[in-house]
Design an enzyme around this catalytic site. Structure first.
Site, PDB file in Angstrom:
ATOM      1  CB  CYS A  25      -1.428   7.292   2.457  1.00  0.00           C
ATOM      2  SG  CYS A  25      -2.663   6.464   3.456  1.00  0.00           S
ATOM      3  CD  GLU A  57      -2.697  -1.484   2.308  1.00  0.00           C
ATOM      4  OE1 GLU A  57      -3.366  -0.479   2.555  1.00  0.00           O
ATOM      5  OE2 GLU A  57      -2.848  -2.575   2.867  1.00  0.00           O
TER       6      GLU A  57
END
Ligand code: NAP
Length: 519
Positions: free
Chosen positions: A322, A288
């Site tokens: 993020c 990720e």
């Protein structure tokens, strides 16, 4: 084993609830007395020290040492993998009915000492109180959610009946997993990848981020307290560039669960793809990675709410999520009004030590990051028009003003590269179509949000905005486990969904068993 339906851990309202405020204040004071201690590596339950040490420091006050850590090395990395492989033999055969309670107990301990662990994050990674509280709530959610998911996967799986046969399918663990988390959700993401691994029956070598090893160690202690057998998780701090490569490249590593930057994720992917002598599987990489997330502000919207959504998404945790909004794409008719309102709000943001409850923004994580963000601001000032901020904030930590740079072309560097700090690029769009095009004009595809009251535009964006997590009329951060399975497209990762119903499958392999019963 039957569990009540999953519900999210509630967030703490420190402003509105004096009792919670007091508990957090006490926890911050308590952790303040525990700083500077030395911590061991743990392999197979054995506490180990190396001569070579590194420090975890408080980014709000850079001369304050949070913890002293033994630095892992190649030899210990090899040993940790071997140990995890040994322990896999028994842990993989430990019934689900024993693995699931380990997660439930972990959740219970985390909940019981919630503010204590939140306070560690305040010191170690500069999370403000509400951000630290949200991080631990998410960690608790992962434990509770994956416990339930494992029970579901361990139950009978639907297969098409075949006359004369008795068939079933079961999910087996993979083997030794290397878990490599980032510092920005130092508890939630670390806990999520680790707990998913072990509840599925894998064993783990956990290499925490060098910026947040203390909170990682704290979780490790919780797992031990919850009854985890030695060696199911092995705690191996050390520099990613040295220890990471050995762990990823090891022939007995079965999979790597990574969350972090695109650069490191791609490197891990490449290294994991190289087959080495002694390796008898294709390594799986669950990665990720970064984002360059956009919020589109349409002209048909409530401007105040849109400004608030952009503000929270861009500057919450100093823009170091993020999922953070790093691009605001604003329709021409409201462009100047949007900037005016945003500027006013941004200038009210209070930057200060994360330990202080009135700080809305704390420091950025470290000196390297501080320097790189200021460098990007310099570039941005040449590429566009500075609207707010633009400088470091003097003080004992890595503080930076919340910064807004407008009038940027979509291909500007600060509109394309992940800065991972409190810098918002604002881009003007002439039409809603053009706004969507600009939104998609990135190599990433993590989160996105659209503020509009026009249902047709909502429909169009739902189809065309290519991101893993799309939101309407709300911020683009703050995904909740279970409700917003989280993970992005393209260079944002391998399309996994943390906190979703597909996630545990990534940590398992399915075995189909078929027996003729008319034999
Ligand atoms: P990073 O620099 O990529 O580091 C992540 C982890 O990788 C750290 O534990 C690091 O260890 C380790 N590492 C570094 N080099 C390595 C190597 N060669 N082999 C193996 N491991 C290595 O990222 P970060 O600064 O911690 O985190 C910020 C990034 O994470 C941003 O890009 C953000 O977008 C991304 N992120 C993505 C998600 C998501 O869900 N998509 C969530 C959170 C964060 P050291 O600390 O020892 O270097």
């Amino acid at each position: 084993m039957q569990l009540a339906d999953f519900t999210n851990e509630p967030l703490s309202n420190f402003k509105g609830n004096l009792e919670l405020f007091r508990l957090m204040q006490e926890a911050v004071a308590q952790v303040g007395t525990e700083l500077g201690r030395e911590y061991d590596l743990v392999i197979g339950g054995e506490r180990l020290q190396t001569r070579d040490k590194f420090l975890s420091i408080n980014p709000s006050q850079k001369d304050q040492v949070v913890g002293v850590f033994s630095k892992g090395n190649a030899e210990l990395a090899n040993r940790a993998i071997q140990t995890a492989e040994q322990v896999f033999k028994s842990w993989s055969r430990t019934p689900v009915e024993q693995r699931v309670p380990l997660l439930l107990k972990t959740a219970e301990i985390l909940r019981r000492r919630k503010y204590y662990y939140a306070a560690w994050m305040v010191y170690e990674v500069g999370k403000t109180w509400p951000e630290a509280d949200a991080d631990i709530a998410e960690a608790i959610d992962f434990a509770e959610f994956y416990a339930r998911e494992m029970l579901r996967l361990a139950g009978p799986q639907p297969l098409t009946p075949i006359p004369g046969e008795r068939n079933y399918l079961e999910y087996l663990p993979l083997g030794v997993g290397v878990v490599i988390p980032p510092w920005n959700f130092p508890l939630a993401i670390l806990a999520g990848m680790t707990l998913a691994s072990i509840v599925a029956g894998n064993t783990v070598v956990l290499k925490p981020s060098s910026d947040s090893p203390a909170i990682a160690y704290k979780l490790f202690e919780v797992l031990e307290e919850a009854g985890m057998p030695p060696g199911v998780v092995n705690f191996l701090p050390g520099p990613g560039s040295e220890v990471g490569d050995v762990l990823v490249g090891h022939p007995r590593t079965r999979y790597i669960a990574f969350t972090g930057s695109k650069e490191v994720g791609l490197r891990i992917n490449e290294l994991a793809a190289k087959t080495v002598p002694g390796q008898i599987w294709v390594k799986r990489v669950i990665a990720e990675m970064g984002g360059k997330n956009a919020i589109i502000v349409d002209s048909e919207t409530d401007l105040d709410r849109a400004v608030e959504g952009v503000l929270v998404s861009a500057f919450g945790y100093q823009g170091q999520k993020c999922s953070a909004c790093s691009r605001a794409i604003v329709l021409e008719p409201i462009y100047e009004a949007f900037l005016e309102k945003l500027k006013q709000r941004v200038e009210q943001i209070k930057v200060g030590p994360a330990t202080e409850p009135e700080s809305y923004m704390g420091p950025v994580i470290n000196a390297r990051s501080h320097q790189s963000i200021l460098e990007y601001i310099k570039i941005g000032r040449q590429e566009g028009r500075l609207v707010a901020g633009g400088d470091a904030v003097p003080g004992p930590g890595f503080y930076i003003q919340p910064t807004v740079i407008a009038d940027l072309p979509p291909q500007a560097r600060i509109a394309q590269e992940e800065i991972f700090g409190p810098v918002l690029a604002v881009i003007k769009a002439r039409s809603f179509e053009e706004a969507l095009e600009i939104g998609n004009h990135t190599e990433y595809g993590l989160t996105g949000s659209v503020y509009t009251q026009n249902r047709q535009k909502i429909g169009r964006a739902a189809e065309d905005f290519f991101v893993g997590n799309l939101y309407f009329n709300r911020k683009c951060t703050g995904a909740l486990v279970g409700g917003h399975p989280f993970g992005g497209f393209n260079m944002s990762g391998t399309d996994s969904k943390a906190g979703g119903r597909d996630y545990l499958l990534l940590f398992t392999q399915a075995k189909a068993v078929s027996e003729r019963i008319d034999f």
